[in-house]
Motif scaffolding. Structure first.
Motif, PDB file in Angstrom:
ATOM      1  N   LEU A   1      34.615  62.365  67.460  1.00 41.47           N
ATOM      2  CA  LEU A   1      33.470  61.786  67.590  1.00 41.47           C
ATOM      3  C   LEU A   1      32.502  63.624  67.707  1.00 41.47           C
TER       4      LEU A   1
ATOM      5  N   GLY B   1      36.437  59.419  72.774  1.00 40.58           N
ATOM      6  CA  GLY B   1      35.727  60.672  72.228  1.00 40.58           C
ATOM      7  C   GLY B   1      37.483  61.298  71.581  1.00 40.58           C
TER       8      GLY B   1
ATOM      9  N   TYR C   1      35.756  52.502  71.638  1.00 34.91           N
ATOM     10  CA  TYR C   1      34.923  52.625  72.789  1.00 34.91           C
ATOM     11  C   TYR C   1      34.160  51.416  72.881  1.00 34.91           C
TER      12      TYR C   1
ATOM     13  N   THR D   1      27.279  61.455  73.831  1.00 30.21           N
ATOM     14  CA  THR D   1      27.303  60.463  74.280  1.00 30.21           C
ATOM     15  C   THR D   1      28.482  60.941  76.223  1.00 30.21           C
ATOM     16  N   TYR D   2      28.807  61.249  75.865  1.00 26.24           N
ATOM     17  CA  TYR D   2      29.208  62.028  77.051  1.00 26.24           C
ATOM     18  C   TYR D   2      29.013  62.694  78.070  1.00 26.24           C
TER      19      TYR D   2
ATOM     20  N   PHE E   1      28.243  63.655  70.051  1.00 27.44           N
ATOM     21  CA  PHE E   1      29.364  63.686  71.254  1.00 27.44           C
ATOM     22  C   PHE E   1      28.452  64.661  72.717  1.00 27.44           C
TER      23      PHE E   1
END
Length: 132
Positions: free
Chosen positions: A35, A20, A113, A46-47, A43
């Motif tokens: 990201l 990221g 990724y 995803t995290y 972002f």
């Protein structure tokens, strides 16, 4: 019974977390975007997925971890396709979109990724238990 290869899982989690921060897009004049600069909602989601996956790994909830690795893989496909389509249809005008799609390029952060997601998927193995 589910078996987790811990070294693959930890390296996959670390690569996904670092990905990221790596350059995801090359934007003219502004430089490389990670990201967060590409899309903040992408972002954070995803995290959040990676964080839940790491939490399930550390509390040894194996079925949940296996499910979240698959969710992370599907989310990778959704996110890379969303960024690709946003690049190619940003303004909604034919000329501007063709010009923009030729000037913005995907960077190597997506590959890191992808390697992290592949390591997460390879870290989980389901084995049939033999009864004696």
């Amino acid at each position: 019974m589910i078996i987790i290869r811990k070294s693959l899982a930890l390296s996959g989690l670390i690569l996904c977390l670092l990905a990221g921060m790596l350059p995801m897009l090359k934007v003219p004049i502004k430089g490389n975007w990670n990201l967060y600069q590409t899309d903040t909602a992408l972002f954070f989601i995803t995290y959040m997925i990676i964080g839940i996956t790491a939490l399930l790994f550390f509390v040894r909830q194996l079925t949940g971890y296996r499910l979240m690795t698959r969710v992370a893989a599907v989310w990778y496909l959704i996110s890379i396709s969303a960024v690709f389509f946003k690049i190619n249809n940003y303004f909604g005008w034919g000329f501007a979109d063709r010009l923009l799609s030729k000037s913005i390029h995907m960077r190597w952060g997506w590959i890191v990724y992808l390697v992290g997601i592949a390591l997460l998927l390879l870290s989980v193995k389901k084995v049939k238990q033999i009864e004696e």
